[in-house]
Design a protein around this motif. Structure first.
Motif, PDB file in Angstrom:
ATOM      1  N   GLY A   2       0.717  -0.954  -0.378  1.00  0.00           N
ATOM      2  CA  GLY A   2      -0.735   0.214   0.083  1.00  0.00           C
ATOM      3  C   GLY A   2       0.814   1.407   0.281  1.00  0.00           C
ATOM      4  O   GLY A   2       2.233   1.340  -0.513  1.00  0.00           O
ATOM      5  N   LEU A   3       0.179   2.446   0.421  1.00  0.00           N
ATOM      6  CA  LEU A   3       0.861   3.373  -0.067  1.00  0.00           C
ATOM      7  C   LEU A   3       0.484   4.562   1.670  1.00  0.00           C
ATOM      8  O   LEU A   3      -0.844   4.891   2.176  1.00  0.00           O
ATOM      9  N   GLU A  42      -6.285  -1.916  -6.936  1.00  0.00           N
ATOM     10  CA  GLU A  42      -5.950  -2.330  -5.756  1.00  0.00           C
ATOM     11  C   GLU A  42      -4.397  -1.349  -6.074  1.00  0.00           C
ATOM     12  O   GLU A  42      -3.822  -1.369  -6.779  1.00  0.00           O
ATOM     13  N   VAL A  43      -4.102  -0.799  -4.390  1.00  0.00           N
ATOM     14  CA  VAL A  43      -3.265   0.061  -3.869  1.00  0.00           C
ATOM     15  C   VAL A  43      -1.635  -0.785  -4.114  1.00  0.00           C
ATOM     16  O   VAL A  43      -1.831  -0.661  -2.825  1.00  0.00           O
ATOM     17  N   LYS A  44      -0.421  -1.387  -4.254  1.00  0.00           N
ATOM     18  CA  LYS A  44       0.267  -1.660  -3.545  1.00  0.00           C
ATOM     19  C   LYS A  44       1.304  -0.867  -3.279  1.00  0.00           C
ATOM     20  O   LYS A  44       2.565  -1.939  -2.611  1.00  0.00           O
ATOM     21  N   GLU A 104      -0.951   5.269 -10.623  1.00  0.00           N
ATOM     22  CA  GLU A 104      -2.446   4.685 -11.621  1.00  0.00           C
ATOM     23  C   GLU A 104      -3.463   5.071 -11.598  1.00  0.00           C
ATOM     24  O   GLU A 104      -4.407   5.262 -11.943  1.00  0.00           O
ATOM     25  N   GLY A 105      -4.222   4.825 -10.171  1.00  0.00           N
ATOM     26  CA  GLY A 105      -5.480   5.261  -9.371  1.00  0.00           C
ATOM     27  C   GLY A 105      -5.313   6.315  -9.718  1.00  0.00           C
ATOM     28  O   GLY A 105      -6.380   7.059 -11.304  1.00  0.00           O
ATOM     29  N   ARG A 111      -6.582   0.721  -1.601  1.00  0.00           N
ATOM     30  CA  ARG A 111      -7.141   0.906  -3.155  1.00  0.00           C
ATOM     31  C   ARG A 111      -8.389   2.261  -2.943  1.00  0.00           C
ATOM     32  O   ARG A 111      -8.550   3.391  -2.386  1.00  0.00           O
ATOM     33  N   GLY A 114       0.728   1.392  -8.333  1.00  0.00           N
ATOM     34  CA  GLY A 114       0.053   2.228  -8.057  1.00  0.00           C
ATOM     35  C   GLY A 114      -1.275   2.993  -7.682  1.00  0.00           C
ATOM     36  O   GLY A 114      -2.171   3.493  -8.170  1.00  0.00           O
ATOM     37  N   TYR A 115      -0.570   3.529  -6.453  1.00  0.00           N
ATOM     38  CA  TYR A 115      -1.411   5.074  -6.304  1.00  0.00           C
ATOM     39  C   TYR A 115      -1.239   6.164  -8.044  1.00  0.00           C
ATOM     40  O   TYR A 115      -2.435   6.780  -7.556  1.00  0.00           O
TER      41      TYR A 115
END
Length: 276
Positions: free
Chosen positions: A209-210, A239-241, A248-249, A234, A245-246
């Motif tokens: 996560g972040l 899903e934020v890994k 990209e979200g 998320r 990912g953040y």
């Protein structure tokens, strides 16, 4: 309103540690390398000072063995995490970094030689680099970035860590250079976004996560009730890994959109409606 920004951590801390290193190396430093100390201007306008130097060098670039960049080294946290970028730019870096023991420092390394600081200019000329960094904070780029918030004992530990690294490398001759995966460019390619959550990532966090080091007052996260210390896992359906990912979200949204952001707080999963 206009205000004085003393910039104690960004980047008086780096200049202070550089001057300390210069004094120590002159007094009783290793003898197999010469050392050149520089402080560059206009980094935040596009690495202008360091770019100018590598394009108009005062020595042959091929004679430069390696570059150590000190950018925001004044806020070493209690857990001793020292972030080191560029660890993939020479095959010797990671082993050398792991051998050194100073205080409670433990290093968290990132391979890429490309980042928003002056080491990038030298990496792009095929020179091994390291960037030392103790992490972001809520006073970054604000008038509140003042000296009473600095961890001076931590700055001594960072400086002594670097001195030991320099001594460790002194007999190894010219370091080999290796190109790295440009993690930050990949993140930018993956996420060209038009909105922000109004948060400051904890770059020292190594979990899933972040994790948030700070939340900007009045930003979408703060308005929704998200707090510093929360871990974003998320955003909407994504899903934020990690930080990529953040990003990209964020790329999925535009101004005025709303979504559900899920965070972990004290081991509990919480949901917040966020409007960008």
């Amino acid at each position: 309103d206009p205000a004085i920004h003393n910039g104690a951590d960004d980047n008086a801390s780096g200049v202070a540690v550089m001057l300390y290193l210069a004094k120590k190396l002159k007094e009783d430093g290793p003898k197999n390398n010469n050392y050149l100390f520089m402080a560059f201007s206009a980094e935040e306008f596009g690495l202008i000072g360091s770019k100018f130097f590598v394009e108009h060098p005062t020595l042959r670039l091929e004679d430069i063995n390696y570059v150590i960049n000190l950018d925001m080294v004044g806020r070493l946290k209690d857990d001793g995490t020292l972030i080191v970028n560029g660890a993939g730019t020479s095959p010797v870096w990671k082993d050398a970094l792991q051998r050194i023991r100073v205080g409670n420092i433990h290093v968290k390394t990132f391979d890429s030689g490309v980042g928003p600081s002056d080491h990038t200019s030298f990496y792009l000329k095929d020179i091994p680099v390291l960037h030392f960094f103790t992490g972001q904070h809520e006073q970054y780029h604000k008038p509140e970035d003042d000296s009473f918030l600095l961890n001076f004992d931590g700055m001594y530990d960072v400086a002594d860590f670097i001195l030991r690294l320099i001594s460790d490398l002194d007999g190894q001759g010219k370091l080999a250079f290796t190109k790295t995966k440009d993690e930050q460019a990949e993140g930018r390619r993956a996420a060209s976004y038009k909105v922000t959550l109004g948060v400051m990532p904890d770059y020292a966090y190594s979990g899933k996560g972040l994790k948030l080091d700070g939340v900007r007052d009045g930003g979408p996260a703060a308005k929704a009730g998200i707090q510093a210390g929360d871990v974003v896992v998320r955003m909407g359906d994504l899903e934020v890994k990690d930080i990529y990912g953040y990003m990209e979200g964020l790329s999925k949204f535009k101004a005025g959109d709303s979504t559900t952001v899920i965070v972990l707080r004290d081991g509990k999963e919480l949901k917040f409606k966020v409007t960008f």
